[in-house]
Scaffold this motif. Structure first.
Motif, PDB file in Angstrom:
ATOM      1  N   SER A  47      79.896  82.761  40.685  1.00 44.33           N
ATOM      2  CA  SER A  47      80.875  82.992  39.608  1.00 44.33           C
ATOM      3  C   SER A  47      80.391  82.330  38.328  1.00 44.33           C
ATOM      4  CB  SER A  47      82.240  82.389  39.979  1.00 44.33           C
ATOM      5  OG  SER A  47      83.080  82.350  38.814  1.00 44.33           O
ATOM      6  N   GLY A  48      80.493  83.046  37.223  1.00 42.82           N
ATOM      7  CA  GLY A  48      80.102  82.466  35.923  1.00 42.82           C
ATOM      8  C   GLY A  48      81.208  81.598  35.353  1.00 42.82           C
ATOM      9  N   ASP A  49      82.333  81.484  36.077  1.00 46.99           N
ATOM     10  CA  ASP A  49      83.477  80.723  35.548  1.00 46.99           C
ATOM     11  C   ASP A  49      83.558  79.287  36.059  1.00 46.99           C
ATOM     12  OD1 ASP A  49      85.492  83.725  35.653  1.00 46.99           O
ATOM     13  OD2 ASP A  49      84.439  82.798  33.947  1.00 46.99           O
ATOM     14  N   VAL A  50      82.585  78.874  36.868  1.00 41.66           N
ATOM     15  CA  VAL A  50      82.629  77.466  37.295  1.00 41.66           C
ATOM     16  C   VAL A  50      82.257  76.594  36.088  1.00 41.66           C
ATOM     17  CG1 VAL A  50      82.108  77.943  39.708  1.00 41.66           C
ATOM     18  CG2 VAL A  50      80.246  77.378  38.147  1.00 41.66           C
ATOM     19  N   SER A  51      82.878  75.434  35.984  1.00 37.57           N
ATOM     20  CA  SER A  51      82.628  74.563  34.824  1.00 37.57           C
ATOM     21  C   SER A  51      81.345  73.761  34.986  1.00 37.57           C
ATOM     22  CB  SER A  51      83.818  73.606  34.645  1.00 37.57           C
ATOM     23  OG  SER A  51      84.983  74.361  34.380  1.00 37.57           O
ATOM     24  N   ALA A  52      80.937  73.516  36.246  1.00 38.29           N
ATOM     25  CA  ALA A  52      79.700  72.758  36.484  1.00 38.29           C
ATOM     26  C   ALA A  52      79.287  72.943  37.939  1.00 38.29           C
ATOM     27  CB  ALA A  52      79.922  71.275  36.187  1.00 38.29           C
ATOM     28  N   TYR A  53      77.990  72.755  38.173  1.00 41.74           N
ATOM     29  CA  TYR A  53      77.414  72.844  39.525  1.00 41.74           C
ATOM     30  C   TYR A  53      76.554  71.605  39.713  1.00 41.74           C
ATOM     31  CZ  TYR A  53      73.873  74.454  42.994  1.00 41.74           C
ATOM     32  OH  TYR A  53      73.005  74.563  44.056  1.00 41.74           O
ATOM     33  N   ALA A  90      81.903  68.543  30.665  1.00 45.03           N
ATOM     34  CA  ALA A  90      81.140  67.937  31.773  1.00 45.03           C
ATOM     35  C   ALA A  90      79.722  67.604  31.289  1.00 45.03           C
ATOM     36  CB  ALA A  90      81.091  68.905  32.939  1.00 45.03           C
ATOM     37  N   SER A  91      79.267  66.385  31.653  1.00 42.76           N
ATOM     38  CA  SER A  91      77.932  65.945  31.207  1.00 42.76           C
ATOM     39  C   SER A  91      76.846  66.495  32.117  1.00 42.76           C
ATOM     40  CB  SER A  91      77.860  64.408  31.234  1.00 42.76           C
ATOM     41  OG  SER A  91      78.918  63.866  30.514  1.00 42.76           O
ATOM     42  N   THR A  92      76.546  67.785  31.943  1.00 41.77           N
ATOM     43  CA  THR A  92      75.504  68.399  32.770  1.00 41.77           C
ATOM     44  C   THR A  92      74.153  68.281  32.055  1.00 41.77           C
ATOM     45  OG1 THR A  92      76.032  70.516  31.742  1.00 41.77           O
ATOM     46  CG2 THR A  92      77.097  70.009  33.857  1.00 41.77           C
ATOM     47  N   THR A  93      73.064  68.509  32.807  1.00 42.31           N
ATOM     48  CA  THR A  93      71.728  68.260  32.242  1.00 42.31           C
ATOM     49  C   THR A  93      70.801  69.467  32.356  1.00 42.31           C
ATOM     50  OG1 THR A  93      71.179  67.341  34.405  1.00 42.31           O
ATOM     51  CG2 THR A  93      71.775  65.771  32.666  1.00 42.31           C
ATOM     52  N   SER A  94      71.282  70.537  33.001  1.00 44.41           N
ATOM     53  CA  SER A  94      70.430  71.742  33.086  1.00 44.41           C
ATOM     54  C   SER A  94      71.341  72.940  33.319  1.00 44.41           C
ATOM     55  CB  SER A  94      69.413  71.594  34.230  1.00 44.41           C
ATOM     56  OG  SER A  94      70.105  71.537  35.463  1.00 44.41           O
ATOM     57  N   THR A  95      70.749  74.069  33.621  1.00 42.95           N
ATOM     58  CA  THR A  95      71.557  75.251  33.969  1.00 42.95           C
ATOM     59  C   THR A  95      70.881  75.964  35.140  1.00 42.95           C
ATOM     60  OG1 THR A  95      70.331  76.710  32.466  1.00 42.95           O
ATOM     61  CG2 THR A  95      72.330  75.630  31.581  1.00 42.95           C
ATOM     62  N   VAL A  96      71.695  76.730  35.885  1.00 42.83           N
ATOM     63  CA  VAL A  96      71.142  77.609  36.923  1.00 42.83           C
ATOM     64  C   VAL A  96      71.766  78.984  36.723  1.00 42.83           C
ATOM     65  CG1 VAL A  96      70.802  75.769  38.629  1.00 42.83           C
ATOM     66  CG2 VAL A  96      72.963  77.056  38.607  1.00 42.83           C
ATOM     67  N   LYS A  97      71.181  79.968  37.374  1.00 39.78           N
ATOM     68  CA  LYS A  97      71.710  81.325  37.324  1.00 39.78           C
ATOM     69  C   LYS A  97      72.408  81.636  38.648  1.00 39.78           C
ATOM     70  CE  LYS A  97      69.882  83.231  33.418  1.00 39.78           C
ATOM     71  NZ  LYS A  97      70.758  83.617  32.289  1.00 39.78           N
ATOM     72  N   THR A  98      73.589  82.234  38.588  1.00 34.27           N
ATOM     73  CA  THR A  98      74.255  82.658  39.825  1.00 34.27           C
ATOM     74  C   THR A  98      73.566  83.917  40.360  1.00 34.27           C
ATOM     75  OG1 THR A  98      75.741  84.200  38.710  1.00 34.27           O
ATOM     76  CG2 THR A  98      76.456  81.878  38.856  1.00 34.27           C
ATOM     77  N   ALA A  99      73.966  84.323  41.554  1.00 30.31           N
ATOM     78  CA  ALA A  99      73.392  85.538  42.169  1.00 30.31           C
ATOM     79  C   ALA A  99      73.628  86.758  41.269  1.00 30.31           C
ATOM     80  CB  ALA A  99      74.013  85.752  43.541  1.00 30.31           C
ATOM     81  N   SER A 100      74.704  86.683  40.465  1.00 32.68           N
ATOM     82  CA  SER A 100      75.012  87.805  39.555  1.00 32.68           C
ATOM     83  C   SER A 100      74.400  87.594  38.172  1.00 32.68           C
ATOM     84  CB  SER A 100      76.532  87.952  39.410  1.00 32.68           C
ATOM     85  OG  SER A 100      77.114  88.060  40.686  1.00 32.68           O
ATOM     86  N   GLY A 101      73.583  86.550  38.047  1.00 28.86           N
ATOM     87  CA  GLY A 101      72.858  86.353  36.779  1.00 28.86           C
ATOM     88  C   GLY A 101      73.626  85.603  35.718  1.00 28.86           C
ATOM     89  N   LYS A 102      74.754  84.991  36.098  1.00 32.68           N
ATOM     90  CA  LYS A 102      75.509  84.204  35.115  1.00 32.68           C
ATOM     91  C   LYS A 102      74.911  82.803  35.011  1.00 32.68           C
ATOM     92  CE  LYS A 102      78.875  87.371  34.864  1.00 32.68           C
ATOM     93  NZ  LYS A 102      78.990  88.272  33.687  1.00 32.68           N
ATOM     94  N   THR A 103      74.988  82.225  33.807  1.00 36.26           N
ATOM     95  CA  THR A 103      74.437  80.879  33.595  1.00 36.26           C
ATOM     96  C   THR A 103      75.523  79.841  33.830  1.00 36.26           C
ATOM     97  OG1 THR A 103      72.856  81.733  31.992  1.00 36.26           O
ATOM     98  CG2 THR A 103      73.345  79.371  31.893  1.00 36.26           C
ATOM     99  N   VAL A 104      75.178  78.821  34.615  1.00 34.46           N
ATOM    100  CA  VAL A 104      76.149  77.763  34.962  1.00 34.46           C
ATOM    101  C   VAL A 104      75.569  76.401  34.587  1.00 34.46           C
ATOM    102  CG1 VAL A 104      77.285  76.617  36.905  1.00 34.46           C
ATOM    103  CG2 VAL A 104      77.186  79.110  36.830  1.00 34.46           C
ATOM    104  N   PRO A 105      76.344  75.572  33.849  1.00 33.54           N
ATOM    105  CA  PRO A 105      75.869  74.212  33.525  1.00 33.54           C
ATOM    106  C   PRO A 105      75.700  73.413  34.822  1.00 33.54           C
ATOM    107  CG  PRO A 105      77.866  74.771  32.285  1.00 33.54           C
ATOM    108  CD  PRO A 105      77.687  75.838  33.313  1.00 33.54           C
ATOM    109  N   SER A 106      74.606  72.651  34.931  1.00 29.07           N
ATOM    110  CA  SER A 106      74.299  72.048  36.233  1.00 29.07           C
ATOM    111  C   SER A 106      73.737  70.648  36.132  1.00 29.07           C
ATOM    112  CB  SER A 106      73.271  72.933  36.959  1.00 29.07           C
ATOM    113  OG  SER A 106      73.766  74.235  37.072  1.00 29.07           O
ATOM    114  N   VAL A 107      73.797  69.964  37.281  1.00 25.05           N
ATOM    115  CA  VAL A 107      73.070  68.715  37.516  1.00 25.05           C
ATOM    116  C   VAL A 107      72.280  68.952  38.799  1.00 25.05           C
ATOM    117  CG1 VAL A 107      73.233  66.265  38.094  1.00 25.05           C
ATOM    118  CG2 VAL A 107      74.835  67.266  36.435  1.00 25.05           C
ATOM    119  N   ILE A 108      70.941  68.931  38.689  1.00 26.42           N
ATOM    120  CA  ILE A 108      70.091  69.229  39.845  1.00 26.42           C
ATOM    121  C   ILE A 108      69.318  67.974  40.232  1.00 26.42           C
ATOM    122  CG2 ILE A 108      68.228  70.679  40.743  1.00 26.42           C
ATOM    123  CD1 ILE A 108      70.848  72.173  40.208  1.00 26.42           C
TER     124      ILE A 108
END
Ligand code: GAL
Length: 369
Positions: A138-144, A310-328
């Motif tokens: 989902s592209g609607d998550v605030s952070a991953y 949210a203090s995220t540091t990168s992004t990832v793409k969901t299976a549907s190609g949406k960009t999600v702010p992330s901490v990896i």
């Protein structure tokens, strides 16, 4: 006879359970404002974990998360539920928490596709969702927040291949591949990472299994069938996606009379997995420091509960190609050689936890004290 439990009964049970599981952190002290978040006073934070067959969620993720919330926001409260490997139950649990007025949902999805509907419902109620450990489609998550899960698979398969070469095993030897749950987005990444390494070898993958719900009993049963088919002595290496499924496969190999087990991989640095490594039954595991993951999720949740970004540091793409702010975060391969310098040094387990009487010599050999 199969017992039919109505959705209403599950919902009622979930709400009743939820009331019982409300962990009030209020201890009368002032909310601390240092570090991530902290000004989310009185917020209810929902924590939803996927299954109870995986050791880490009860022993690490839940307590680490709850303790961090208590430390950073003493008058916040954590509402906790475990889906027990059932996507519709997780949906009910999320709905109940939203009804209870949570300000943020931290969701480790049993089914990353189905959980998109939870995110949509939460969005309709202006409740941010953090996709915890497993990415929701989902592209609607605030952070991953998670680990580099392709890297996990690469570390596992590289350790397996290197060990098989060190043992002088033939280049065309047979291996089994026991992957994680097909409903877990992580499992597809572990598998892709592992296969990117295995595909560069000439090993013969005798059988491949995607373990429903990560259930160790299902992994054991499938492995027993494979062993009957190909013969226990023809299995020269086993890729198992985590320690719990590795334990199931090892049981099947031993039940078939295997005395000298082939190299077997794992993940999660569980106590049982580490002890099997020292006993020579499992070759390796992958240590994903649960503390920064769980505490990082708690900090992100408090920021969102306080209306902050949210203090995220990168992004990832969901299976549907949406960009999600992330901490990896970074995973680490662990064999007997570096247990001391990883999980013991980090305090995940002490020598006392790990070194049973039977493992005393191995602990001495590897400097675990
Ligand atoms: C994965 C998780 C792993 C693994 C598995 C079992 O999503 O990242 O740590 O143990 O679930 O539930």
């Amino acid at each position: 006879m199969k017992k039919v439990v109505t959705r209403a009964a599950i919902a009622a049970a979930s709400i009743a359970l939820l009331a019982g599981s409300l962990t009030a952190c209020s201890n009368g002290s002032q909310a601390s404002s240092s570090g991530g978040g902290g000004s989310a006073t009185n917020a209810k934070i929902g924590l939803l974990l996927p299954d109870s067959v995986t050791a880490r969620f009860a022993s690490a993720d839940r307590p680490l998360f709850t303790d961090r919330i208590k430390e950073k926001c003493p008058d916040c409260s954590v509402l906790y539920q475990n889906a027990g490997g059932d996507a519709s139950k997780q949906q009910q649990q999320a709905q109940a928490m939203l009804t209870q007025g949570v300000k943020v949902l931290v969701l480790d999805a049993f089914d990353g596709e189905a959980a998109a509907s939870i995110v949509s419902l939460a969005k309709s109620k202006n409740v941010p969702v953090i996709s915890y450990d497993r990415l929701i489609n989902s592209g609607d998550v605030s952070a991953y927040i998670s680990f580099d899960n392709n890297k996990v698979g690469e570390l596992q398969a590289t350790a397996l291949v290197d060990r098989m070469k060190d043992l002088g095993i033939a280049d065309d030897a047979g291996v089994l591949e026991v992957n994680g749950s097909p409903t877990d987005n992580n499992a597809s990444q572990f598998k892709a990472g592992a296969q990117s390494v295995l595909s560069t070898t000439s090993y013969d993958v005798l059988g491949e299994y995607d373990t429903p719900g990560w259930d160790p009993a299902k992994a054991q049963s499938w492995a027993a069938g494979q062993i009957s088919k190909v013969g226990v002595d023809n299995i020269k290496g086993i890729y198992a996606a985590n320690d719990d499924t590795a334990g199931g496969v090892i049981s099947a190999m031993q039940a078939a009379g295997a005395t000298d087990l082939p190299p077997i991989t794992g993940q999660d640095a569980t106590l049982a997995g580490l002890q099997r490594i020292l006993a020579g039954k499992q070759y390796m595991t992958v240590y994903k420091a649960f503390k920064p993951e769980a505490e990082g999720a708690a900090d992100l949740a408090l920021e969102l509960a306080a209306g902050k970004k949210a203090s995220t540091t990168s992004t990832v793409k969901t299976a549907s190609g949406k960009t999600v702010p992330s901490v990896i975060l970074t995973p680490v391969a662990v064999t007997a050689d570096n247990i001391k310098d990883t999980v013991v040094k980090d305090g995940l387990f002490t020598a006392k936890d790990i070194c049973t009487t039977q493992l005393a010599d191995a602990c001495t050999k590897y400097g675990i004290k």
